[in-house]
Design a protein around this motif. Sequence first.
Motif, PDB file in Angstrom:
ATOM      1  N   ALA A 148       0.862  -1.177   0.000  1.00  0.00           N
ATOM      2  CA  ALA A 148       0.000   0.000   0.000  1.00  0.00           C
ATOM      3  C   ALA A 148       0.896   1.224   0.000  1.00  0.00           C
ATOM      4  CB  ALA A 148      -0.913   0.009   1.225  1.00  0.00           C
ATOM      5  N   ASP A 149       0.793   2.044  -1.035  1.00  0.00           N
ATOM      6  CA  ASP A 149       1.636   3.233  -1.166  1.00  0.00           C
ATOM      7  C   ASP A 149       3.111   2.869  -1.098  1.00  0.00           C
ATOM      8  OD1 ASP A 149      -0.737   4.837  -1.157  1.00  0.00           O
ATOM      9  OD2 ASP A 149      -0.781   4.629   1.023  1.00  0.00           O
ATOM     10  N   GLY A 150       3.444   1.696  -1.616  1.00  0.00           N
ATOM     11  CA  GLY A 150       4.830   1.252  -1.671  1.00  0.00           C
ATOM     12  C   GLY A 150       5.319   0.506  -0.445  1.00  0.00           C
ATOM     13  N   THR A 151       4.534   0.458   0.616  1.00  0.00           N
ATOM     14  CA  THR A 151       4.934  -0.210   1.849  1.00  0.00           C
ATOM     15  C   THR A 151       4.328  -1.611   1.908  1.00  0.00           C
ATOM     16  OG1 THR A 151       5.045   1.893   3.046  1.00  0.00           O
ATOM     17  CG2 THR A 151       4.874  -0.109   4.376  1.00  0.00           C
ATOM     18  N   PRO A 152       5.153  -2.657   2.137  1.00  0.00           N
ATOM     19  CA  PRO A 152       4.602  -4.016   2.207  1.00  0.00           C
ATOM     20  C   PRO A 152       3.641  -4.164   3.373  1.00  0.00           C
ATOM     21  CG  PRO A 152       6.901  -4.000   2.914  1.00  0.00           C
ATOM     22  CD  PRO A 152       6.605  -2.632   2.356  1.00  0.00           C
ATOM     23  N   MET A 153       2.470  -4.753   3.097  1.00  0.00           N
ATOM     24  CA  MET A 153       1.420  -4.826   4.106  1.00  0.00           C
ATOM     25  C   MET A 153       0.940  -6.246   4.380  1.00  0.00           C
ATOM     26  SD  MET A 153      -2.190  -2.769   4.184  1.00  0.00           S
ATOM     27  CE  MET A 153      -1.332  -1.275   4.677  1.00  0.00           C
ATOM     28  N   ALA A 154       0.898  -7.105   3.358  1.00  0.00           N
ATOM     29  CA  ALA A 154       0.297  -8.424   3.547  1.00  0.00           C
ATOM     30  C   ALA A 154       0.896  -9.434   2.586  1.00  0.00           C
ATOM     31  CB  ALA A 154      -1.220  -8.343   3.342  1.00  0.00           C
ATOM     32  N   VAL A 155       0.947 -10.680   3.061  1.00  0.00           N
ATOM     33  CA  VAL A 155       1.271 -11.825   2.205  1.00  0.00           C
ATOM     34  C   VAL A 155      -0.012 -12.635   2.070  1.00  0.00           C
ATOM     35  CG1 VAL A 155       2.634 -13.918   1.930  1.00  0.00           C
ATOM     36  CG2 VAL A 155       3.687 -11.877   2.937  1.00  0.00           C
ATOM     37  N   LEU A 156      -0.447 -12.833   0.831  1.00  0.00           N
ATOM     38  CA  LEU A 156      -1.726 -13.470   0.549  1.00  0.00           C
ATOM     39  C   LEU A 156      -1.499 -14.803  -0.144  1.00  0.00           C
ATOM     40  CD1 LEU A 156      -3.407 -10.310  -1.065  1.00  0.00           C
ATOM     41  CD2 LEU A 156      -3.297 -10.895   1.365  1.00  0.00           C
ATOM     42  N   VAL A 157      -2.066 -15.855   0.407  1.00  0.00           N
ATOM     43  CA  VAL A 157      -2.009 -17.184  -0.210  1.00  0.00           C
ATOM     44  C   VAL A 157      -3.434 -17.639  -0.473  1.00  0.00           C
ATOM     45  CG1 VAL A 157      -1.284 -19.589   0.042  1.00  0.00           C
ATOM     46  CG2 VAL A 157       0.155 -17.752   0.970  1.00  0.00           C
ATOM     47  N   ASN A 158      -3.728 -17.990  -1.723  1.00  0.00           N
ATOM     48  CA  ASN A 158      -5.067 -18.452  -2.102  1.00  0.00           C
ATOM     49  C   ASN A 158      -4.987 -19.763  -2.851  1.00  0.00           C
ATOM     50  OD1 ASN A 158      -5.125 -15.273  -2.240  1.00  0.00           O
ATOM     51  ND2 ASN A 158      -7.205 -15.925  -1.771  1.00  0.00           N
ATOM     52  N   TYR A 159      -5.963 -20.618  -2.607  1.00  0.00           N
ATOM     53  CA  TYR A 159      -6.114 -21.877  -3.344  1.00  0.00           C
ATOM     54  C   TYR A 159      -7.430 -21.821  -4.111  1.00  0.00           C
ATOM     55  CZ  TYR A 159      -2.413 -23.671  -0.312  1.00  0.00           C
ATOM     56  OH  TYR A 159      -1.219 -23.868   0.344  1.00  0.00           O
ATOM     57  N   LEU A 160      -7.406 -22.235  -5.376  1.00  0.00           N
ATOM     58  CA  LEU A 160      -8.604 -22.212  -6.211  1.00  0.00           C
ATOM     59  C   LEU A 160      -8.824 -23.574  -6.860  1.00  0.00           C
ATOM     60  CD1 LEU A 160      -6.984 -19.202  -6.789  1.00  0.00           C
ATOM     61  CD2 LEU A 160      -9.309 -18.782  -7.553  1.00  0.00           C
ATOM     62  N   GLY A 234      -8.504 -18.754   1.256  1.00  0.00           N
ATOM     63  CA  GLY A 234      -7.415 -17.808   1.449  1.00  0.00           C
ATOM     64  C   GLY A 234      -6.801 -17.926   2.830  1.00  0.00           C
ATOM     65  N   HIS A 235      -5.479 -17.818   2.875  1.00  0.00           N
ATOM     66  CA  HIS A 235      -4.731 -17.838   4.137  1.00  0.00           C
ATOM     67  C   HIS A 235      -3.773 -16.647   4.092  1.00  0.00           C
ATOM     68  CE1 HIS A 235      -6.317 -21.853   5.028  1.00  0.00           C
ATOM     69  NE2 HIS A 235      -6.137 -22.083   3.741  1.00  0.00           N
ATOM     70  N   HIS A 236      -4.146 -15.542   4.767  1.00  0.00           N
ATOM     71  CA  HIS A 236      -3.439 -14.280   4.616  1.00  0.00           C
ATOM     72  C   HIS A 236      -2.839 -13.827   5.941  1.00  0.00           C
ATOM     73  CE1 HIS A 236      -6.648 -13.450   1.265  1.00  0.00           C
ATOM     74  NE2 HIS A 236      -5.832 -14.429   0.963  1.00  0.00           N
ATOM     75  N   CYS A 237      -1.748 -13.077   5.862  1.00  0.00           N
ATOM     76  CA  CYS A 237      -1.159 -12.487   7.063  1.00  0.00           C
ATOM     77  C   CYS A 237      -0.831 -11.024   6.791  1.00  0.00           C
ATOM     78  CB  CYS A 237       0.070 -13.259   7.525  1.00  0.00           C
ATOM     79  SG  CYS A 237       1.450 -13.299   6.354  1.00  0.00           S
ATOM     80  N   TYR A 238      -0.956 -10.188   7.842  1.00  0.00           N
ATOM     81  CA  TYR A 238      -0.874  -8.741   7.718  1.00  0.00           C
ATOM     82  C   TYR A 238       0.036  -8.161   8.797  1.00  0.00           C
ATOM     83  CZ  TYR A 238      -5.341  -9.659   5.351  1.00  0.00           C
ATOM     84  OH  TYR A 238      -6.333 -10.160   4.536  1.00  0.00           O
ATOM     85  N   ARG A 239       0.704  -7.062   8.458  1.00  0.00           N
ATOM     86  CA  ARG A 239       1.474  -6.316   9.453  1.00  0.00           C
ATOM     87  C   ARG A 239       0.519  -5.606  10.409  1.00  0.00           C
ATOM     88  NH1 ARG A 239       6.303  -2.810   6.854  1.00  0.00           N
ATOM     89  NH2 ARG A 239       5.766  -1.619   8.728  1.00  0.00           N
ATOM     90  N   PRO A 240       0.593  -5.890  11.721  1.00  0.00           N
ATOM     91  CA  PRO A 240      -0.364  -5.281  12.653  1.00  0.00           C
ATOM     92  C   PRO A 240      -0.118  -3.806  12.912  1.00  0.00           C
ATOM     93  CG  PRO A 240       1.215  -6.635  13.840  1.00  0.00           C
ATOM     94  CD  PRO A 240       1.477  -6.866  12.387  1.00  0.00           C
ATOM     95  N   ASP A 241       1.084  -3.292  12.573  1.00  0.00           N
ATOM     96  CA  ASP A 241       1.313  -1.862  12.763  1.00  0.00           C
ATOM     97  C   ASP A 241       0.659  -1.028  11.674  1.00  0.00           C
ATOM     98  OD1 ASP A 241       3.170  -2.995  10.935  1.00  0.00           O
ATOM     99  OD2 ASP A 241       4.539  -1.305  11.179  1.00  0.00           O
ATOM    100  N   LEU A 242       0.235  -1.689  10.584  1.00  0.00           N
ATOM    101  CA  LEU A 242      -0.363  -0.969   9.460  1.00  0.00           C
ATOM    102  C   LEU A 242      -1.798  -1.388   9.178  1.00  0.00           C
ATOM    103  CD1 LEU A 242       2.575  -1.099   6.876  1.00  0.00           C
ATOM    104  CD2 LEU A 242       2.034   0.714   8.495  1.00  0.00           C
ATOM    105  N   TYR A 243      -2.296  -2.394   9.899  1.00  0.00           N
ATOM    106  CA  TYR A 243      -3.552  -3.001   9.482  1.00  0.00           C
ATOM    107  C   TYR A 243      -4.351  -3.457  10.687  1.00  0.00           C
ATOM    108  CZ  TYR A 243      -6.484  -5.336   6.039  1.00  0.00           C
ATOM    109  OH  TYR A 243      -7.519  -5.698   5.222  1.00  0.00           O
ATOM    110  N   SER A 244      -5.668  -3.318  10.601  1.00  0.00           N
ATOM    111  CA  SER A 244      -6.540  -3.837  11.648  1.00  0.00           C
ATOM    112  C   SER A 244      -7.876  -4.230  11.022  1.00  0.00           C
ATOM    113  CB  SER A 244      -6.761  -2.795  12.753  1.00  0.00           C
ATOM    114  OG  SER A 244      -7.424  -1.645  12.249  1.00  0.00           O
ATOM    115  N   PHE A 245      -8.627  -5.057  11.717  1.00  0.00           N
ATOM    116  CA  PHE A 245      -9.960  -5.449  11.303  1.00  0.00           C
ATOM    117  C   PHE A 245     -10.982  -4.715  12.162  1.00  0.00           C
ATOM    118  CE2 PHE A 245      -7.386  -9.112  10.067  1.00  0.00           C
ATOM    119  CZ  PHE A 245      -7.775  -9.278   8.738  1.00  0.00           C
ATOM    120  N   GLU A 246     -12.082  -4.342  11.553  1.00  0.00           N
ATOM    121  CA  GLU A 246     -13.130  -3.583  12.233  1.00  0.00           C
ATOM    122  C   GLU A 246     -14.446  -4.329  12.088  1.00  0.00           C
ATOM    123  OE1 GLU A 246     -15.498   0.446  11.154  1.00  0.00           O
ATOM    124  OE2 GLU A 246     -13.311   0.590  11.195  1.00  0.00           O
TER     125      GLU A 246
END
Length: 252
Positions: A148-160, A234-246
């Motif tokens: 996001a805006d050049g800063t790495p935020m999440a690693v996303l793994v998806n199976y289809l 999907g099995h995703h992981c996020y940086r907690p300093d940049l991301y939260s769930f609401e």
Amino acid sequence: MSAEPVWPEELFADLDRNGPVPLYFQVSSRLEQAIRSGRIPAGARLENEISIGERLGLSRPTVRRAIQELVDKGMLVRRRGIGTQVVQGRVSRPVELTSLNEDLSRTGHAPTTEVLEVAREPASDEIAAQLGVEPGTEVTRIRRLRRADGTPMAVLVNYLPPEFADLTAEQLSERGLYEILRARGIAIRIANQTIGARRTHGDEAELLDIAKGSPLLTMDRVAFDHSGRAIEAGHHCYRPDLYSFETTVVAR
């Protein structure tokens, strides 16, 4: 190469060196004010602690404590090879059936995707159960790094499921997965989703530019179309300093 460090010298011209308010707190408070007002913008890099101390005539421990106050508040982050940076605007994601790419765009961030892997592989027992296929069925595994805006935020793994074996890295780098699915006439209607936390493993710390063993937010999701057929896991992981769930909680 990082931009030149930002330092608003005028904010610190009248530090009270003899009053009751600790110097570290004065420096920290003025830095916080400058960040919140945009005087020091998101992504800006600060000088190192020694240089700041020399500018202000303060000891390095005093400067370090001032900086750490804002690191602890999530306003600054120490990044390997770069130094101390102002954190990009935190993304708060509603717990609803949207994609990360859509959420970032909706909140005014510029999302980019690096496709790390697109592979066909036999489904494990767990993935087979999630996708409703027989174990060993060839499924498509996608692994992406979202910035996001050049800063790495999440690693996303998806199976289809097998019918998506023709997906390419080029398509996935240009468009979000749910956007691609919609273009194929597939509408995601419902999902089972679990939010959790764990520490980094494998190459996640390097990809997300954080220390090894750092905590991560996680989200596991199995999404279904209108007929109840599983479309993706999907099995995703996020940086907690940049991301939260609401989420909104309603009493029964």
